[in-house]
Structure formats: structure tokens, C-alpha cells
Design an enzyme around this catalytic site. Structure first.
Site, short mmCIF file in Angstrom:
data_model
loop_
_atom_site.label_atom_id
_atom_site.label_comp_id
_atom_site.label_asym_id
_atom_site.label_seq_id
_atom_site.Cartn_x
_atom_site.Cartn_y
_atom_site.Cartn_z
CG ASP A 85 -5.79 -72.07 18.35
OD1 ASP A 85 -5.40 -71.44 17.33
OD2 ASP A 85 -5.99 -71.52 19.44
CG HIS A 86 -10.29 -71.77 16.94
ND1 HIS A 86 -9.84 -72.44 18.08
CD2 HIS A 86 -10.77 -70.59 17.38
CE1 HIS A 86 -10.06 -71.68 19.14
NE2 HIS A 86 -10.62 -70.55 18.74
CB CYS B 162 -2.66 -70.17 18.95
SG CYS B 162 -1.55 -69.23 20.01
N GLY B 163 -3.85 -67.78 17.90
CA GLY B 163 -4.20 -66.40 17.60
C GLY B 163 -3.04 -65.44 17.85
CB THR B 164 -1.51 -64.19 20.80
OG1 THR B 164 -1.59 -65.33 21.67
CG2 THR B 164 -2.79 -63.38 20.89
N GLY B 165 0.13 -66.71 19.44
CA GLY B 165 1.37 -67.46 19.65
C GLY B 165 1.67 -67.66 21.13
CB ILE B 166 0.68 -65.71 24.11
CG1 ILE B 166 1.34 -64.44 23.56
CG2 ILE B 166 0.88 -65.81 25.63
CD1 ILE B 166 0.66 -63.15 24.01
N GLY B 167 -0.46 -68.59 23.87
CA GLY B 167 -0.99 -69.81 24.50
C GLY B 167 -0.18 -71.02 24.08
CG MET B 168 -0.08 -72.48 19.97
SD MET B 168 -0.45 -74.24 20.14
CE MET B 168 -1.53 -74.49 18.74
CG HIS C 236 21.85 -65.60 21.14
ND1 HIS C 236 21.93 -64.29 21.56
CD2 HIS C 236 22.82 -65.75 20.19
CE1 HIS C 236 22.90 -63.67 20.90
NE2 HIS C 236 23.45 -64.54 20.06
NE ARG D 205 27.95 -64.57 24.61
CZ ARG D 205 28.08 -64.36 23.31
NH1 ARG D 205 28.95 -65.09 22.60
NH2 ARG D 205 27.36 -63.45 22.69
CG HIS D 206 24.64 -68.18 23.07
ND1 HIS D 206 24.11 -67.10 23.75
CD2 HIS D 206 25.44 -67.66 22.10
CE1 HIS D 206 24.55 -65.98 23.21
NE2 HIS D 206 25.37 -66.30 22.21
C1 RB5 Z 1 -8.34 -68.60 20.63
O1 RB5 Z 1 -9.43 -67.75 20.61
C2 RB5 Z 1 -7.12 -67.86 21.16
O2 RB5 Z 1 -7.27 -67.61 22.53
C3 RB5 Z 1 -5.88 -68.67 20.91
O3 RB5 Z 1 -5.75 -68.90 19.53
C4 RB5 Z 1 -4.54 -68.06 21.33
O4 RB5 Z 1 -4.42 -66.76 20.85
C5 RB5 Z 1 -4.19 -68.18 22.75
O5 RB5 Z 1 -3.10 -67.79 23.18
#
Ligand code: RB5
Length: 147
Positions: free
Chosen positions: A8-9, A65-71, A98, A132-133
Site C-alpha cells: 500500500d502507500h 505496508c506501514g507495519t506489516g500487520i494489516g497485510m 518451521h 514434525r513441523h
Molecule cells: C496505512 O496508513 C497503514 O495503516 C498501513 O500501511 C498498515 O500499517 C496497516 O497495517
């Protein structure tokens, strides 16, 4: 191997770095966007990239993405995807060894370009250990069937 990058951006700044590292390691790289610094929804690009993995047009995806979490949350909702959000090399290696991860998620607002290159190196150069994995990964896939 064939890799597809989706971002994303918030992930735009690391796209060229990740692409360059993948190509240096001898991989073919596809990129499904986003291509410009305009606010978009990460789930759309997670979906585009992961569909290429599921259809075997790509072997692996790297989502940024910004954190990798949303993705990673978006990617892990797609059947057959095992996505790992990591920010240091040991976990990048273990996600392959693993967990048999087929998607690596990274945060461009969390790590810099040199760590990003290390994560890519570990992910690309590590094989799933099986044994095992494999049983554990099979159980992960069973969770999908039963939910
Ligand atoms: C976008 O502002 C941000 O929320 C997105 O890139 C990401 O970090 C979400 O997990």
C-alpha cells in the site's frame, strides 16, 4: 523462484529495495501495486498478490505496508496462505523453516532498507524443514477447513 510484491502507500518506500534484493538472489519478480503515494487499502493489494500465489503464478509473495500487520491479517484470511509479519532476520528464517510461510509481510515504517534486505535473504534462502513441523502446518490448514 517467482515472487510477487504487493504494497500500500505505507509500504511504497521499500518496494524497490525488496525487488532489487529478490532479483539479486536470482528470482523473477512481479509487482501488483500500489504504484504511487496515494492512500489505498492494504487488503486490496494483499488479495491481488496472494491470489497469484494460490493460482501458482507466483511461488511466494512479499507484502509491504506501514507495519506489516494489516497485510498479514488480510493475507491470512485467504485459504492456503501462511503469512508472517516479521521485523528481524531470525523470524524471517523461522517463518520458512518451521511454518512453511508462503508470504512475508514487512513494515516500511518499522524497518529500514538494510534490515529489509536481510529479511528477504533469510526468507528466500531457507527451506521448510518438514518432519514434525509438517504435522503442525497440516493442523494449521485443518483450522482453515473447520472455520
Ligand atoms: C496505512 O496508513 C497503514 O495503516 C498501513 O500501511 C498498515 O500499517 C496497516 O497495517
Amino acid at each position: 523462484m517467482k515472487y510477487v510484491i504487493g504494497n500500500d502507500h505505507g509500504g511504497l518506500d521499500l518496494v524497490e529495495v525488496v525487488k532489487d534484493e529478490l532479483e539479486k538472489l536470482g528470482n523473477e519478480v512481479d509487482h501488483v501495486g500500489a504504484y504511487e503515494d496515494k492512500s489505498v487499502d492494504y487488503s486490496d493489494f494483499a488479495q491481488k498478490a496472494c491470489e497469484k500465489v494460490i493460482s501458482c503464478e507466483a511461488d511466494f509473495a512479499i507484502l509491504i505496508c506501514g507495519t506489516g500487520i494489516g497485510m498479514s491479517i488480510a493475507a491470512n484470511k485467504i485459504k492456503g496462505i501462511r503469512a508472517a509479519a516479521v521485523s528481524e532476520p531470525f523470524s524471517a528464517r523461522m517463518s520458512r523453516a518451521h511454518n512453511n510461510a508462503n508470504v512475508l509481510c514487512i513494515g516500511a515504517r518499522v524497518i529500514g532498507s538494510e534490515i529489509a534486505r536481510m529479511l528477504v535473504d533469510e526468507f528466500v534462502s531457507t527451506d521448510f524443514e518438514g518432519g514434525r513441523h509438517q504435522n503442525r502446518v497440516n493442523k494449521l490448514m485443518d483450522l482453515e477447513k473447520n472455520s
